[in-house]
Design a protein around this motif. Structure first.
Motif, mmCIF file in Angstrom:
data_model
loop_
_atom_site.group_PDB
_atom_site.id
_atom_site.type_symbol
_atom_site.label_atom_id
_atom_site.label_comp_id
_atom_site.label_asym_id
_atom_site.label_seq_id
_atom_site.Cartn_x
_atom_site.Cartn_y
_atom_site.Cartn_z
ATOM 1 N N TRP A 44 18.194 -4.571 -4.605
ATOM 2 C CA TRP A 44 16.800 -4.691 -5.023
ATOM 3 C C TRP A 44 16.756 -5.075 -6.509
ATOM 4 C CZ3 TRP A 44 16.526 0.596 -2.318
ATOM 5 C CH2 TRP A 44 16.243 0.418 -0.959
ATOM 6 N N ARG A 45 15.701 -5.815 -6.881
ATOM 7 C CA ARG A 45 15.616 -6.334 -8.257
ATOM 8 C C ARG A 45 14.381 -5.813 -8.974
ATOM 9 N NH1 ARG A 45 15.339 -10.084 -4.777
ATOM 10 N NH2 ARG A 45 13.235 -10.664 -5.454
ATOM 11 N N ARG A 46 14.480 -5.746 -10.316
ATOM 12 C CA ARG A 46 13.293 -5.451 -11.129
ATOM 13 C C ARG A 46 12.240 -6.526 -10.856
ATOM 14 N NH1 ARG A 46 12.689 -2.010 -15.224
ATOM 15 N NH2 ARG A 46 14.922 -1.581 -15.338
ATOM 16 N N GLY A 47 11.007 -6.131 -10.726
ATOM 17 C CA GLY A 47 9.931 -7.092 -10.458
ATOM 18 C C GLY A 47 9.643 -7.278 -8.972
ATOM 19 N N GLN A 48 10.504 -6.725 -8.127
ATOM 20 C CA GLN A 48 10.348 -6.954 -6.686
ATOM 21 C C GLN A 48 9.167 -6.158 -6.110
ATOM 22 O OE1 GLN A 48 14.100 -6.430 -4.693
ATOM 23 N NE2 GLN A 48 13.313 -7.098 -2.705
ATOM 24 N N PHE A 49 8.895 -4.983 -6.666
ATOM 25 C CA PHE A 49 7.798 -4.138 -6.181
ATOM 26 C C PHE A 49 6.899 -3.796 -7.378
ATOM 27 C CE2 PHE A 49 11.565 -3.407 -3.533
ATOM 28 C CZ PHE A 49 11.086 -3.939 -2.336
ATOM 29 N N PRO A 50 6.052 -4.760 -7.771
ATOM 30 C CA PRO A 50 5.344 -4.634 -9.049
ATOM 31 C C PRO A 50 4.384 -3.447 -9.134
ATOM 32 C CG PRO A 50 4.664 -6.629 -7.834
ATOM 33 C CD PRO A 50 5.829 -6.050 -7.109
ATOM 34 N N VAL A 51 3.746 -3.086 -8.013
ATOM 35 C CA VAL A 51 2.821 -1.943 -8.085
ATOM 36 C C VAL A 51 3.623 -0.670 -8.353
ATOM 37 C CG1 VAL A 51 1.107 -0.570 -6.844
ATOM 38 C CG2 VAL A 51 1.129 -3.067 -6.592
ATOM 39 N N ALA A 52 4.711 -0.487 -7.619
ATOM 40 C CA ALA A 52 5.552 0.702 -7.832
ATOM 41 C C ALA A 52 6.024 0.762 -9.291
ATOM 42 C CB ALA A 52 6.736 0.690 -6.882
ATOM 43 N N GLU A 53 6.365 -0.390 -9.856
ATOM 44 C CA GLU A 53 6.829 -0.402 -11.258
ATOM 45 C C GLU A 53 5.696 -0.032 -12.209
ATOM 46 O OE1 GLU A 53 9.190 -3.858 -12.333
ATOM 47 O OE2 GLU A 53 10.224 -3.764 -10.401
ATOM 48 N N HIS A 65 13.643 1.299 -6.138
ATOM 49 C CA HIS A 65 14.491 0.097 -6.148
ATOM 50 C C HIS A 65 15.277 -0.052 -7.440
ATOM 51 C CE1 HIS A 65 10.663 -1.148 -7.919
ATOM 52 N NE2 HIS A 65 11.224 -2.228 -8.408
ATOM 53 N N LEU A 66 14.954 0.775 -8.457
ATOM 54 C CA LEU A 66 15.711 0.700 -9.715
ATOM 55 C C LEU A 66 16.604 1.929 -9.921
ATOM 56 C CD1 LEU A 66 12.866 -0.813 -11.940
ATOM 57 C CD2 LEU A 66 14.646 -1.999 -10.627
#
Ligand SMILES: Cc1ncc(COP(=O)(O)O)c(C=O)c1O
Length: 367
Positions: free
Chosen positions: A325-334, A315-316
């Motif tokens: 898509w935004r930063r923080g939207q998929f916290p586990v992936a990040e 998403h980034l």
């Protein structure tokens, strides 16, 4: 000591002379496209997977794109996959014309977070693409039930998981279609790019056969605008030669993983969850730590060819910026993108190399 991540040539070891003779025979034979060698590998791989049909294509990316297109998925349709995968999974959805919808990963398995899939299904959703990431098989029973209820296809991304089994069944045979890459880095590798699609649905297999061959049903009869993406005959012959060796190579990967796991026990690291009823094939062996970048620098300075897969979640990635898509939207992936690191894993990794990697990691943590 330098511990390399890849040794592609290792898979051409003992008994390679007969393969060389066959490749020579093929070169002077003068037939190169969709030959009996291609059909033979397709039959052998289908039997290995326990699935009705396999169609060879040029790459794993094409396998995904063509499988989706052959399912009738395209513009206006939506396809769900996970935010922590290799770019090709999502690129293929876009190349099919469909719009990707992401869900997050499970924090322990790093696989698609199945409960989030149900919430992401909308009126235009046509398929789910679970990724058997790093060689770990995704349990598909719950996803299958959801897909059946909602009328969705399951297209497995098995590019990293040749031979992986769950409850005795091989990945790639569990969904509507299973997509494989035989890129030289993969557990089953061609000497260049190659891929395949497995399916038990004969009608779908027929449409895939057309889609990989310029939409051709018979000579000069083109029924759709298809890709030109046929498994190369020389690659097919190489894959046939390697296939009987795959299970032994996967067992060696599991042995390396077990030695890493045991050697690194007690350190402030965690590992991708590993369940007794599954045969993980360890395409990659990951360790997880919030000191990832420092550990990576330490390993590389010591000669250990560690790497991050993948430092930027989908998403980034700039390629998908238009999807909003935004930063923080998929916290586990990040978090996984910041905390995972891959230690070298190959079937031929020698014990002194494994011990050196373990000692180097232990030294980093002062253990
Ligand atoms: C998870 C995943 N999906 C798809 C692909 C695409 O395969 P290929 O490189 O053969 O196009 C790869 C490998 O590169 C992969 O790791």
């Amino acid at each position: 000591m330098d511990v390399h991540r890849y040794n592609y040539a290792h898979q051409f070891g003992e008994g390679v002379e007969c393969l060389m003779a066959e490749l020579q025979r093929m070169l002077v034979d003068g037939r190169y496209v969709l030959t009996e060698d291609v059909r033979r590998f397709e039959r052998e791989f289908a039997a290995y997977l326990g699935v009705g049909c396999v169609q060879g294509v040029n790459t794993g990316t094409d396998a995904l794109t063509i499988a989706l297109a052959a399912l009738g998925i395209g513009r206006g349709d939506r396809v769900i996959t996970q935010a922590n995968t290799f770019n090709a999974t999502v690129a293929a959805i876009r190349l099919s014309g469909a719009t990707p919808d992401l869900v997050d990963a499970d924090d322990r398995t790093y696989l698609i977070d199945e409960p989030q899939v149900a919430a992401a299904v909308g009126p235009d959703t046509r398929a789910v693409v679970p990724v058997h990431l790093y060689g770990k098989p995704t349990p598909l029973a719950a996803l299958r039930a959801l897909a059946d209820r909602a009328g969705l296809a399951i297209v497995e991304d098995a590019a990293q998981a040749h031979g992986a089994r769950i409850d005795g069944r091989r990945v790639g045979s569990l969904g509507t279609a299973g997509c494989f890459s035989f890129h030289p880095s993969k557990n089953l590798a061609a000497a260049g790019d190659a891929g395949a699609i497995a399916t038990g649905d004969r009608a779908l297999a027929g449409r895939i056969a057309e889609r990989r061959n310029l939409g051709q049903r018979a000579q000069n009869e083109h029924v759709v605008a298809g890709a030109n993406s046929k498994l190369d005959a020389l690659q097919a012959r190489i894959l046939s030669w390697k296939l009987p060796r795959l299970d032994a190579w996967n067992a060696q990967r599991r042995r390396v993983a077990r030695l890493y796991h045991d050697g690194l026990a007690g350190l402030p690291l965690s590992f991708q969850a590993w369940a007794p009823h599954e045969a993980h094939v360890f395409h990659l062996f990951t360790v997880r730590t919030d000191r990832r970048d420092a550990l990576l620098a330490h390993l590389r300075a010591a000669g250990v060819d560690a790497v991050v897969r993948y430092p930027t979640p989908i998403h980034l990635q700039p390629a998908f910026a238009d999807l909003g898509w935004r930063r923080g939207q998929f916290p586990v992936a990040e978090r996984l993108a910041h905390e995972l690191l891959c230690l070298p894993i190959r079937p031929d990794l020698a014990l002194p190399e494994i011990e050196f990697v373990v000692d180097t990691v232990r030294a980093f943590f002062g253990a």
